[in-house]
Design an enzyme around this catalytic site. Structure first.
Site, mmCIF file in Angstrom:
data_model
loop_
_atom_site.group_PDB
_atom_site.id
_atom_site.type_symbol
_atom_site.label_atom_id
_atom_site.label_comp_id
_atom_site.label_asym_id
_atom_site.label_seq_id
_atom_site.Cartn_x
_atom_site.Cartn_y
_atom_site.Cartn_z
ATOM 1 N N GLU A 137 0.849 -1.055 0.028
ATOM 2 C CA GLU A 137 0.162 0.198 0.034
ATOM 3 C C GLU A 137 0.982 1.322 0.055
ATOM 4 O O GLU A 137 0.888 2.139 0.921
ATOM 5 C CB GLU A 137 -1.027 -0.098 1.224
ATOM 6 C CG GLU A 137 -1.953 -1.266 1.286
ATOM 7 C CD GLU A 137 -2.807 -1.255 2.269
ATOM 8 O OE1 GLU A 137 -2.788 -0.463 3.375
ATOM 9 O OE2 GLU A 137 -3.676 -2.009 2.353
ATOM 10 N N GLU A 154 -5.253 -8.681 0.305
ATOM 11 C CA GLU A 154 -6.056 -8.196 1.431
ATOM 12 C C GLU A 154 -7.307 -7.862 1.419
ATOM 13 O O GLU A 154 -7.631 -7.170 0.365
ATOM 14 C CB GLU A 154 -5.363 -7.013 2.323
ATOM 15 C CG GLU A 154 -4.296 -7.296 3.083
ATOM 16 C CD GLU A 154 -3.559 -5.953 3.786
ATOM 17 O OE1 GLU A 154 -4.696 -5.235 4.343
ATOM 18 O OE2 GLU A 154 -2.464 -5.650 3.938
HETATM 19 O O1 LIG Z 1 -6.920 -1.383 7.985
HETATM 20 C C1 LIG Z 1 -7.021 -2.908 7.743
HETATM 21 C C2 LIG Z 1 -5.468 -3.063 6.925
HETATM 22 N N1 LIG Z 1 -5.319 -2.466 5.614
HETATM 23 N N2 LIG Z 1 -4.277 -2.659 5.072
HETATM 24 C C3 LIG Z 1 -2.897 -2.461 5.575
HETATM 25 C C4 LIG Z 1 -2.963 -3.285 7.221
HETATM 26 O O2 LIG Z 1 -1.810 -3.259 7.736
HETATM 27 C C5 LIG Z 1 -4.109 -3.010 7.915
HETATM 28 O O3 LIG Z 1 -4.468 -3.421 9.084
#
Ligand SMILES: OC[C@H]1NNC[C@@H](O)[C@@H]1O
Length: 446
Positions: A164, A352
């Site tokens: 991300e 995810e």
């Molecule tokens: O907010 C939930 C998830 N989103 N993507 C990155 C992760 O580190 C977060 O916990």
């Protein structure tokens, strides 16, 4: 019943700072999240990752749980401050933890999937010119990634350079909600550029090392943006919201350029793009083997003359999770179709997808998280529809294996399919874990 392809990769995901704890053990030095979480007011009730799920010590138990659920793969991240606690100083004891973890996974026939960077930048890197603001971060990151490839290269089939980048740049240097907590949009775009550049340089290094049988890609969090009405101005707002969240990262990686409309919009705010050097975009857009997609929700926007993006969020009609995010499985289908249509035919993995809900242990010692089962089932249906139309989706990782440190929300938000009692560190498989176990066994959903 909806069947998935024979070799579909069923997994769960976590990240180092969110679960490991042991922040001062075996040579690890602080990350920017150790500093940020210890800064007054930055995280819910001042929660930190000091202990988290104590995974650093309990990893064998946690791999046992992965085996119990029956996942085919497990996505974890590697803590850069364990590997290079100081600039240029490799720490073999830090690497040994990941070798132990990978050995445990391989013993249980679970495919290790490693994220190289999931936000825990070493504090020493931040102290040298602001971390990702400093173009030297590219060099530091490539040294770190190269050492990982040398030590773990061929035992990890799927390597993810970054998790991300939108969060580790825009949310962290622009909006300020994540470490290091800056609120400067020019800095956010500089950080984004260096993160993307480090991705490209690491892919080049990976190719040069010719690591047999392993693949490399990147994970982007993508949020489809929809106009609140058919009005032209709302459509323009959605275009900018899409550029802000998605195209600013998808275009350089897959098209070798930043999106024109966003460059124009941003130039009014940040001035010159003098941090983009000759050859950078060629590096950023070097071919990768797969795309990781993190999907949680969509946005609906209406035009707002006064906002930087000319867009203001409008709440959607769907139910919400504990994060306040609208539940919209159909938007996952739209997103995957759009990626296939406009960006890439490469294999994709949902690296995810999951939800936070109010979980509680009931009298029977169980956690009956029906809402989470419903959330995951509906998103798997959307994924199956895409696959059924020929979409190149190869796997799905639930976020998350276990409840963990949810960044600025601390431990107040539970995303796990396994409940963690932080007082006792006891793990309890929620109903969603038992349900997911069956999905994996049958390779299908009802
Ligand atoms: O907010 C939930 C998830 N989103 N993507 C990155 C992760 O580190 C977060 O916990």
């Amino acid at each position: 019943m909806i069947k998935f392809p024979k070799d579909f990769l069923w997994g769960t995901a976590t990240s180092s700072y969110q679960i490991e704890g042991a922040v001062n053990e075996d040579g690890r030095t602080p990350s920017i999240w150790d500093t940020f979480s210890k800064t007054e007011g930055k995280t819910y009730n001042g929660h930190t990752g000091d202990v988290a799920c104590d995974h650093y010590h309990r990893y064998k138990e946690d791999v046992e749980i992965l085996k119990e659920i029956g996942v085919k793969a497990y996505r974890f991240s590697i803590a850069w401050p364990r590997i290079f606690p100081e600039e240029g100083k490799y720490n073999p004891k830090g690497m040994d933890f990941y070798k132990r973890l990978v050995d445990e996974l391989l013993k249980k026939d679970i495919m290790p999937t490693a994220t190289i960077y999931h936000w825990d930048l070493p504090q020493w890197a931040y102290d040298k010119g602001g971390g990702w603001l400093n173009r030297d971060s590219v060099k530091w990151y490539v040294e770190y990634a190269t050492k990982l490839f040398e030590e773990l290269g061929d035992v990890i089939p799927l390597w993810i350079t970054h998790n991300e980048p939108w969060c580790s740049s825009i949310l962290s240097y622009g909006i300020g909600e994540h470490a290091p907590g800056h609120k400067n949009y020019r800095e956010a775009l500089i950080a984004a550029h260096h993160i993307l550049l480090s991705h490209g340089e690491a892919v080049k290094a990976f190719r040069e090392m010719n690591i047999k049988g392993s693949k490399i890609g990147i994970t982007l969090n993508l949020t489809p943006a929809y106009p609140a009405s058919e009005k032209e101005e709302d459509k323009l707002a959605a275009q900018y919201a899409d550029g802000f969240a998605n195209r600013w990262f998808l275009d350089p990686i897959f098209k070798g350029n930043y999106p024109e409309d966003m460059m124009e919009l941003y130039s009014k705010i940040i001035g010159e793009f003098d941090f983009i050097k000759e050859g950078d975009l060629e590096t950023i857009s070097v071919p990768i083997d797969f795309l990781g997609v993190n999907y949680y929700t969509r946005s609906i926007v209406k035009y707002d003359e006064d906002s930087m993006l000319k867009a203001e969020n409008v709440p959607g009609p769907g139910k919400r999770t504990e994060m306040g995010w609208e539940i919209s499985p159909e938007s996952l289908y739209d997103l995957l179709k759009r990626l296939d249509r406009e960006y890439t035919k490469l294999p994709m993995y949902i690296t995810e997808n999951g939800a936070a809900f109010k979980d509680e242990v009931t009298e029977d010692g169980r956690v009956h998280d029906d809402e989470r089962i419903e959330y995951i089932k509906e998103h798997l249906k959307a994924a199956a529809k895409f696959i059924g139309e020929g979409g190149n989706l190869k796997g799905y990782f639930v976020w998350s294996l276990m409840d963990n440190f949810e960044w600025a929300h601390g431990y107040s938000k539970r995303f796990g399919i396994v409940y963690v009692d932080y007082e006792t560190q006891k793990r309890i498989l929620k109903d969603s874990a038992l349900w997911y176990k069956e999905v994996i066994q049958k390779n299908s959903i009802e």
